[in-house]
Scaffold this motif. Structure first.
Motif, PDB file in Angstrom:
ATOM      1  N   THR A  85       8.849  21.030  -3.878  1.00 28.01           N
ATOM      2  CA  THR A  85       8.209  20.294  -2.792  1.00 28.01           C
ATOM      3  C   THR A  85       8.861  20.507  -1.434  1.00 28.01           C
ATOM      4  O   THR A  85       8.254  20.212  -0.401  1.00 28.01           O
ATOM      5  CB  THR A  85       8.222  18.790  -3.097  1.00 28.01           C
ATOM      6  OG1 THR A  85       9.580  18.371  -3.310  1.00 28.01           O
ATOM      7  CG2 THR A  85       7.396  18.472  -4.344  1.00 28.01           C
ATOM      8  N   LYS A 130       0.060  19.761 -10.111  1.00 21.50           N
ATOM      9  CA  LYS A 130      -1.313  20.014  -9.644  1.00 21.50           C
ATOM     10  C   LYS A 130      -1.300  20.506  -8.195  1.00 21.50           C
ATOM     11  O   LYS A 130      -1.985  21.478  -7.845  1.00 21.50           O
ATOM     12  CB  LYS A 130      -2.147  18.744  -9.771  1.00 21.50           C
ATOM     13  CG  LYS A 130      -3.627  18.906  -9.456  1.00 21.50           C
ATOM     14  CD  LYS A 130      -4.378  17.626  -9.781  1.00 21.50           C
ATOM     15  CE  LYS A 130      -5.886  17.802  -9.582  1.00 21.50           C
ATOM     16  NZ  LYS A 130      -6.246  17.963  -8.166  1.00 21.50           N
ATOM     17  N   LYS A 131      -0.505  19.861  -7.359  1.00 22.53           N
ATOM     18  CA  LYS A 131      -0.417  20.275  -5.962  1.00 22.53           C
ATOM     19  C   LYS A 131       0.195  21.670  -5.842  1.00 22.53           C
ATOM     20  O   LYS A 131      -0.119  22.419  -4.916  1.00 22.53           O
ATOM     21  CB  LYS A 131       0.414  19.268  -5.166  1.00 22.53           C
ATOM     22  CG  LYS A 131      -0.260  17.908  -5.006  1.00 22.53           C
ATOM     23  CD  LYS A 131       0.679  16.903  -4.353  1.00 22.53           C
ATOM     24  CE  LYS A 131       0.033  15.524  -4.270  1.00 22.53           C
ATOM     25  NZ  LYS A 131       0.977  14.505  -3.730  1.00 22.53           N
ATOM     26  N   THR A 132       1.056  22.010  -6.811  1.00 20.39           N
ATOM     27  CA  THR A 132       1.680  23.331  -6.784  1.00 20.39           C
ATOM     28  C   THR A 132       0.645  24.422  -6.984  1.00 20.39           C
ATOM     29  O   THR A 132       0.571  25.368  -6.185  1.00 20.39           O
ATOM     30  CB  THR A 132       2.770  23.437  -7.869  1.00 20.39           C
ATOM     31  OG1 THR A 132       3.794  22.461  -7.616  1.00 20.39           O
ATOM     32  CG2 THR A 132       3.393  24.830  -7.876  1.00 20.39           C
ATOM     33  N   GLU A 134      -2.467  24.215  -6.608  1.00 24.61           N
ATOM     34  CA  GLU A 134      -3.499  24.140  -5.572  1.00 24.61           C
ATOM     35  C   GLU A 134      -3.028  24.759  -4.256  1.00 24.61           C
ATOM     36  O   GLU A 134      -3.804  24.890  -3.309  1.00 24.61           O
ATOM     37  CB  GLU A 134      -3.910  22.691  -5.346  1.00 24.61           C
ATOM     38  CG  GLU A 134      -4.741  22.113  -6.503  1.00 24.61           C
ATOM     39  CD  GLU A 134      -5.080  20.641  -6.292  1.00 24.61           C
ATOM     40  OE1 GLU A 134      -5.985  20.149  -6.990  1.00 24.61           O
ATOM     41  OE2 GLU A 134      -4.424  19.988  -5.449  1.00 24.61           O
ATOM     42  N   GLY A 135      -1.733  25.107  -4.189  1.00 21.77           N
ATOM     43  CA  GLY A 135      -1.216  25.809  -3.020  1.00 21.77           C
ATOM     44  C   GLY A 135      -0.529  24.957  -1.982  1.00 21.77           C
ATOM     45  O   GLY A 135      -0.114  25.468  -0.936  1.00 21.77           O
ATOM     46  N   LYS A 136      -0.343  23.661  -2.256  1.00 24.68           N
ATOM     47  CA  LYS A 136       0.255  22.763  -1.262  1.00 24.68           C
ATOM     48  C   LYS A 136       1.685  23.173  -0.904  1.00 24.68           C
ATOM     49  O   LYS A 136       2.122  22.970   0.239  1.00 24.68           O
ATOM     50  CB  LYS A 136       0.244  21.323  -1.780  1.00 24.68           C
ATOM     51  CG  LYS A 136       0.799  20.311  -0.787  1.00 24.68           C
ATOM     52  CD  LYS A 136       0.659  18.892  -1.287  1.00 24.68           C
ATOM     53  CE  LYS A 136       1.263  17.872  -0.321  1.00 24.68           C
ATOM     54  NZ  LYS A 136       0.627  17.898   1.009  1.00 24.68           N
ATOM     55  N   TYR A 137       2.391  23.762  -1.852  1.00 23.81           N
ATOM     56  CA  TYR A 137       3.795  24.108  -1.604  1.00 23.81           C
ATOM     57  C   TYR A 137       4.008  25.622  -1.462  1.00 23.81           C
ATOM     58  O   TYR A 137       5.125  26.109  -1.613  1.00 23.81           O
ATOM     59  CB  TYR A 137       4.669  23.575  -2.740  1.00 23.81           C
ATOM     60  CG  TYR A 137       4.450  22.107  -3.035  1.00 23.81           C
ATOM     61  CD1 TYR A 137       4.571  21.147  -2.039  1.00 23.81           C
ATOM     62  CD2 TYR A 137       4.100  21.672  -4.321  1.00 23.81           C
ATOM     63  CE1 TYR A 137       4.350  19.801  -2.304  1.00 23.81           C
ATOM     64  CE2 TYR A 137       3.881  20.336  -4.599  1.00 23.81           C
ATOM     65  CZ  TYR A 137       4.010  19.404  -3.588  1.00 23.81           C
ATOM     66  OH  TYR A 137       3.797  18.075  -3.854  1.00 23.81           O
ATOM     67  N   ASP A 138       2.965  26.342  -1.151  1.00 26.77           N
ATOM     68  CA  ASP A 138       3.087  27.796  -1.034  1.00 26.77           C
ATOM     69  C   ASP A 138       4.105  28.213   0.022  1.00 26.77           C
ATOM     70  O   ASP A 138       4.802  29.232  -0.138  1.00 26.77           O
ATOM     71  CB  ASP A 138       1.735  28.431  -0.708  1.00 26.77           C
ATOM     72  CG  ASP A 138       0.832  28.542  -1.932  1.00 26.77           C
ATOM     73  OD1 ASP A 138       1.257  28.096  -3.021  1.00 26.77           O
ATOM     74  OD2 ASP A 138      -0.297  29.050  -1.795  1.00 26.77           O
ATOM     75  N   ASP A 139       4.219  27.446   1.102  1.00 23.93           N
ATOM     76  CA  ASP A 139       5.189  27.801   2.141  1.00 23.93           C
ATOM     77  C   ASP A 139       6.616  27.699   1.614  1.00 23.93           C
ATOM     78  O   ASP A 139       7.482  28.508   1.964  1.00 23.93           O
ATOM     79  CB  ASP A 139       5.007  26.914   3.377  1.00 23.93           C
ATOM     80  CG  ASP A 139       5.226  25.439   3.093  1.00 23.93           C
ATOM     81  OD1 ASP A 139       4.886  24.990   1.974  1.00 23.93           O
ATOM     82  OD2 ASP A 139       5.736  24.727   3.976  1.00 23.93           O
TER      83      ASP A 139
END
Length: 353
Positions: A85, A130-132, A134-139
């Motif tokens: 995160t 799930k957020k992972t 989905e790309g939320k933490y790609d940065d």
């Protein structure tokens, strides 16, 4: 008078001649031939009859361990932790609420000819997995990938460590999607010096899912790993969940790492039975199952204020001079890979610099 870590080490060495080696020699060093098999689709595996030795898990305890050994005979690697995160503990130290420090960058800059054992926190709770995917933490993943490439050393990355532990509440389908998403992103960034480690809790799994349901696939897993805490107090060689994972690794032809290990009932100063009750069984298991990497956690658990570890005690290796000396006797063997100019070559890693 309370002894410093370094003074405890000196006491341990001075006591060498008076320590009974009976318990030490009770370690059975025979290897079950069933666990000698060719590895496939993996990287950075020690040669035959060698085991990678790693110590952690906070910078605080790593420094204490270094003082204990007088900064001699360092293990092959150190352990460090972070979370998917946020990109913390890379540009500078990250300090937890209990005062524990994680600092990947320090470990890389300070110690040459060593590997890094990097643990990435990712759970099912709070929708993190799930957020992972989905790309939320790609940065965050991309920053880690770029940092890892510059580290120029073998990195063993545990993605969502203890994925099947009830405490992490990870649904298998979400975990697999998140794991693959991270690996795919890192590969897109051109990362080549990271071995991806699939780390099981090796105890009663979340919702009793079969271990195979969490498996991301042979192309996504370089190593299979397990946790070893309470098992050696009983019959670890026949512990069901532990053997389930070990045998799954054999089926997939992957090397096995003990990614977290510690005698959680404590290492008391005057306890003459602790070596025999945990360490003898632990090392016997490591030989028997042909374990290729061992990551020991040098930790005083009560001070960490972690949830879910009620009853865990101070198990710092140097608490007990007899345990300390026998630990050194075992781990100084040539079997255990340690910091050296030859380490990367032994692991099949070619430096870029």
């Amino acid at each position: 008078m309370k002894l410093t870590v370094k003074q405890m080490f000196i006491v341990a060495i001075a006591a060498t001649s008076s320590i009974s080696t009976i318990a030490y020699t009770q370690i059975k060093t025979s290897v079950d031939s069933a666990y000698i098999y060719p590895y496939e689709k993996t990287k950075y595996v020690p040669p035959v009859d060698k085991t990678l030795l790693i110590v952690g898990q906070t910078l605080n305890k790593i420094n204490e361990y270094r003082a204990f050994t007088n900064n001699n005979n360092n293990p092959a690697g150190w352990s460090a932790y972070w979370g998917v995160t946020e990109f913390s503990g890379f540009k500078g130290p990250w300090t937890t609420s209990s005062g524990d420090i994680q600092d990947h960058n320090f470990l890389v800059k300070k110690f040459d000819n060593m590997v890094l054992h990097s643990a990435m926190w990712m759970v099912g709770k709070w929708g993190v997995a799930k957020k992972t995917f989905e790309g939320k933490y790609d940065d965050v993943i991309e920053k880690y990938a770029r940092w890892a490439k510059k580290a120029d050393r073998p990195i063993y990355l545990r993605l969502g460590y203890e994925f099947d532990g009830p405490h992490n509440e990870l649904e298998p389908k979400e975990y697999v999607k998140a794991y693959r998403h991270i690996v795919d992103n890192m590969r897109k960034e051109g990362v080549e010096n990271v071995a991806f480690v699939w780390h099981s809790y090796a105890s009663t799994p979340y919702k009793n899912y079969a271990i195979s349901e969490w498996y991301p696939g042979d192309d996504y897993v370089d190593w299979v790993a397990i946790s070893v805490f309470s098992q050696p107090y009983d019959d670890i060689l026949n512990h069901k969940e532990t053997n389930d994972v070990i045998n799954f690794a054999k089926e997939k032809k992957k090397p096995v790492m003990i990614a977290e290990a510690n005698p959680v009932r404590g290492i008391e100063k005057d306890n003459s039975k602790v070596w025999n009750s945990w360490f003898v069984n632990f090392f016997t298991f490591c030989y028997n199952k042909n374990i290729k990497a061992i990551a020991f956690i040098n930790e005083n658990w009560p001070r960490m204020n972690l949830s879910g570890i009620g009853g865990w005690k101070d198990a710092s290796i140097y608490n007990n001079s007899e345990v300390a000396e026998k630990w050194l006797l075992e781990t100084k063997k040539d079997r255990y890979l340690k910091q050296s100019p030859e380490l990367y070559q032994e692991l099949g890693y070619m430096r870029k610099k």
